[in-house]
Design a protein around this motif. Structure first.
Motif, PDB file in Angstrom:
ATOM      1  N   CYS A  77      27.518  35.067  25.132  1.00 48.46           N
ATOM      2  CA  CYS A  77      28.707  35.559  25.824  1.00 48.46           C
ATOM      3  C   CYS A  77      28.998  34.705  27.058  1.00 48.46           C
ATOM      4  CB  CYS A  77      28.523  37.025  26.222  1.00 48.46           C
ATOM      5  SG  CYS A  77      30.016  37.748  26.922  1.00 48.46           S
ATOM      6  N   GLU A  78      30.244  34.234  27.148  1.00 49.89           N
ATOM      7  CA  GLU A  78      30.697  33.442  28.294  1.00 49.89           C
ATOM      8  C   GLU A  78      31.935  34.111  28.878  1.00 49.89           C
ATOM      9  OE1 GLU A  78      31.522  29.394  27.147  1.00 49.89           O
ATOM     10  OE2 GLU A  78      29.746  29.297  25.875  1.00 49.89           O
ATOM     11  N   ILE A  79      32.132  33.940  30.168  1.00 49.11           N
ATOM     12  CA  ILE A  79      33.352  34.413  30.808  1.00 49.11           C
ATOM     13  C   ILE A  79      34.333  33.247  30.821  1.00 49.11           C
ATOM     14  CG2 ILE A  79      34.413  35.343  32.912  1.00 49.11           C
ATOM     15  CD1 ILE A  79      32.468  37.273  31.561  1.00 49.11           C
ATOM     16  N   SER A  80      35.519  33.459  30.301  1.00 46.12           N
ATOM     17  CA  SER A  80      36.546  32.422  30.237  1.00 46.12           C
ATOM     18  C   SER A  80      36.934  31.974  31.640  1.00 46.12           C
ATOM     19  CB  SER A  80      37.777  32.967  29.514  1.00 46.12           C
ATOM     20  OG  SER A  80      38.858  32.071  29.615  1.00 46.12           O
ATOM     21  N   SER A  81      37.189  30.689  31.790  1.00 46.91           N
ATOM     22  CA  SER A  81      37.708  30.194  33.067  1.00 46.91           C
ATOM     23  C   SER A  81      39.209  30.484  33.181  1.00 46.91           C
ATOM     24  CB  SER A  81      37.434  28.696  33.220  1.00 46.91           C
ATOM     25  OG  SER A  81      37.994  27.977  32.137  1.00 46.91           O
ATOM     26  N   GLY A  82      39.837  30.819  32.059  1.00 47.69           N
ATOM     27  CA  GLY A  82      41.267  31.137  32.056  1.00 47.69           C
ATOM     28  C   GLY A  82      41.554  32.458  32.740  1.00 47.69           C
ATOM     29  N   GLU A  83      42.517  32.438  33.627  1.00 48.03           N
ATOM     30  CA  GLU A  83      42.929  33.629  34.378  1.00 48.03           C
ATOM     31  C   GLU A  83      44.260  34.108  33.814  1.00 48.03           C
ATOM     32  OE1 GLU A  83      43.103  32.102  38.362  1.00 48.03           O
ATOM     33  OE2 GLU A  83      40.940  31.725  38.411  1.00 48.03           O
ATOM     34  N   ARG A  84      44.213  35.197  33.068  1.00 45.29           N
ATOM     35  CA  ARG A  84      45.425  35.760  32.463  1.00 45.29           C
ATOM     36  C   ARG A  84      46.054  36.723  33.461  1.00 45.29           C
ATOM     37  NH1 ARG A  84      42.172  34.067  28.602  1.00 45.29           N
ATOM     38  NH2 ARG A  84      43.087  33.409  26.615  1.00 45.29           N
ATOM     39  N   ASN A  85      47.207  36.334  33.978  1.00 50.58           N
ATOM     40  CA  ASN A  85      47.903  37.130  34.979  1.00 50.58           C
ATOM     41  C   ASN A  85      48.830  38.126  34.294  1.00 50.58           C
ATOM     42  OD1 ASN A  85      47.726  35.748  38.004  1.00 50.58           O
ATOM     43  ND2 ASN A  85      47.159  34.399  36.325  1.00 50.58           N
ATOM     44  N   PHE A  86      48.822  39.349  34.800  1.00 51.16           N
ATOM     45  CA  PHE A  86      49.629  40.421  34.226  1.00 51.16           C
ATOM     46  C   PHE A  86      50.132  41.328  35.343  1.00 51.16           C
ATOM     47  CE2 PHE A  86      45.342  41.984  34.557  1.00 51.16           C
ATOM     48  CZ  PHE A  86      45.474  43.300  34.961  1.00 51.16           C
ATOM     49  N   CYS A  87      51.135  42.138  35.034  1.00 53.39           N
ATOM     50  CA  CYS A  87      51.645  43.114  35.995  1.00 53.39           C
ATOM     51  C   CYS A  87      50.756  44.346  35.956  1.00 53.39           C
ATOM     52  CB  CYS A  87      53.085  43.496  35.651  1.00 53.39           C
ATOM     53  SG  CYS A  87      53.713  44.839  36.696  1.00 53.39           S
ATOM     54  N   ARG A  88      50.250  44.748  37.110  1.00 56.90           N
ATOM     55  CA  ARG A  88      49.388  45.944  37.178  1.00 56.90           C
ATOM     56  C   ARG A  88      50.178  47.234  37.003  1.00 56.90           C
ATOM     57  NH1 ARG A  88      46.147  45.127  42.602  1.00 56.90           N
ATOM     58  NH2 ARG A  88      48.058  46.166  43.117  1.00 56.90           N
ATOM     59  N   LYS A  89      51.499  47.184  37.192  1.00 64.95           N
ATOM     60  CA  LYS A  89      52.309  48.401  37.032  1.00 64.95           C
ATOM     61  C   LYS A  89      52.653  48.679  35.574  1.00 64.95           C
ATOM     62  CE  LYS A  89      54.491  48.953  41.481  1.00 64.95           C
ATOM     63  NZ  LYS A  89      55.769  49.251  42.127  1.00 64.95           N
ATOM     64  N   CYS A  90      53.102  47.649  34.834  1.00 65.27           N
ATOM     65  CA  CYS A  90      53.557  47.886  33.460  1.00 65.27           C
ATOM     66  C   CYS A  90      52.679  47.220  32.403  1.00 65.27           C
ATOM     67  CB  CYS A  90      55.009  47.450  33.276  1.00 65.27           C
ATOM     68  SG  CYS A  90      55.280  45.669  33.371  1.00 65.27           S
ATOM     69  N   GLY A  91      51.754  46.354  32.822  1.00 67.77           N
ATOM     70  CA  GLY A  91      50.830  45.731  31.886  1.00 67.77           C
ATOM     71  C   GLY A  91      51.342  44.477  31.207  1.00 67.77           C
ATOM     72  N   SER A  92      52.552  44.038  31.499  1.00 63.97           N
ATOM     73  CA  SER A  92      53.093  42.841  30.846  1.00 63.97           C
ATOM     74  C   SER A  92      52.246  41.612  31.144  1.00 63.97           C
ATOM     75  CB  SER A  92      54.518  42.555  31.334  1.00 63.97           C
ATOM     76  OG  SER A  92      55.398  43.584  30.988  1.00 63.97           O
ATOM     77  N   ALA A  93      51.917  40.861  30.095  1.00 63.79           N
ATOM     78  CA  ALA A  93      51.235  39.575  30.254  1.00 63.79           C
ATOM     79  C   ALA A  93      52.262  38.550  30.728  1.00 63.79           C
ATOM     80  CB  ALA A  93      50.620  39.151  28.931  1.00 63.79           C
ATOM     81  N   LEU A  94      51.904  37.747  31.728  1.00 59.71           N
ATOM     82  CA  LEU A  94      52.871  36.841  32.341  1.00 59.71           C
ATOM     83  C   LEU A  94      52.529  35.364  32.147  1.00 59.71           C
ATOM     84  CD1 LEU A  94      53.300  38.940  35.587  1.00 59.71           C
ATOM     85  CD2 LEU A  94      54.890  38.799  33.646  1.00 59.71           C
ATOM     86  N   TRP A  95      51.327  34.959  32.548  1.00 61.40           N
ATOM     87  CA  TRP A  95      50.935  33.562  32.373  1.00 61.40           C
ATOM     88  C   TRP A  95      49.425  33.439  32.407  1.00 61.40           C
ATOM     89  CZ3 TRP A  95      53.397  35.029  36.976  1.00 61.40           C
ATOM     90  CH2 TRP A  95      52.601  34.996  38.118  1.00 61.40           C
ATOM     91  N   LEU A  96      48.987  32.289  31.907  1.00 63.64           N
ATOM     92  CA  LEU A  96      47.574  31.918  31.939  1.00 63.64           C
ATOM     93  C   LEU A  96      47.428  30.725  32.863  1.00 63.64           C
ATOM     94  CD1 LEU A  96      44.620  31.875  30.716  1.00 63.64           C
ATOM     95  CD2 LEU A  96      45.536  30.231  29.088  1.00 63.64           C
ATOM     96  N   TYR A  97      46.482  30.803  33.783  1.00 64.38           N
ATOM     97  CA  TYR A  97      46.134  29.666  34.639  1.00 64.38           C
ATOM     98  C   TYR A  97      44.656  29.402  34.453  1.00 64.38           C
ATOM     99  CZ  TYR A  97      44.945  26.833  38.641  1.00 64.38           C
ATOM    100  OH  TYR A  97      44.447  25.826  39.431  1.00 64.38           O
ATOM    101  N   ASP A  98      44.304  28.141  34.277  1.00 65.59           N
ATOM    102  CA  ASP A  98      42.897  27.758  34.145  1.00 65.59           C
ATOM    103  C   ASP A  98      42.596  26.654  35.139  1.00 65.59           C
ATOM    104  OD1 ASP A  98      40.371  26.747  33.344  1.00 65.59           O
ATOM    105  OD2 ASP A  98      40.725  27.456  31.306  1.00 65.59           O
TER     106      ASP A  98
END
Length: 165
Positions: A77-98
């Motif tokens: 098990c590894e933790i991805s370096s990719g940071e998936r940004n989302f809205c905490r209010k509605c849950g929409s996925a917005l972008w990935l930053y690595d």
């Protein structure tokens, strides 16, 4: 001049804009992370953009998810370096930053409000990990990969003549 992409979450608590030379929604990722975190059709579509041009309104509403990865390619098990940004209010996925590629950000096509160019072909990747109920619609000229293709998002845009200067 790069295309200015404007995006938002479903509830408009987060809005963003970013410049992109690679705005064509051609790459469909069927991995379990994309599928479960963002892709209701069994896949997610990632775009490419220039991180230094990213402007965000509503930053306080952002959450970041870093996936745990454990599969055939990652037996431990590894933790991805990719940071998936989302809205905490509605849950929409917005972008990935690595941070591995600090000059890039990958907005999810589903979060973009700007009209996007239509792709002349599509790339279906990570098919090895697709859900059993998903039947990819492979079009004439589409490319398919069990895992990742060698061609980058930028390379695809240049090869197909879709690069935006």
């Amino acid at each position: 001049m790069p295309l200015l992409l404007k995006g938002s979450c479903r509830c408009n608590a987060v809005r963003f804009e970013v410049e992109s030379h690679t705005p064509v929604p051609f790459m469909l990722c069927y991995c379990s992370i994309c599928r479960k975190q963002q892709g209701g059709g069994g896949f997610a579509i990632n775009l490419g953009a220039d991180y230094e041009t990213l402007k965000i309104k509503g930053k306080r509403n952002l959450g970041v998810y870093r996936a745990e990865i454990e599969d055939d390619e990652h037996p431990q098990c590894e933790i991805s370096s990719g940071e998936r940004n989302f809205c905490r209010k509605c849950g929409s996925a917005l972008w990935l930053y690595d941070p591995t590629w600090p000059e890039l950000v990958h907005p999810f096509a589903s979060a973009i409000d700007t009209d996007l160019p239509k792709p002349p072909e599509k790339v279906h990747l990570m098919l090895k990990y697709k859900a059993n109920w998903v039947e990819p619609e492979i079009g004439k000229g589409d490319k398919v990969f069990d895992v990742y293709p060698e061609e980058s998002i930028a390379g695809w845009h240049r090869r197909t003549g879709m690069w935006v200067d």
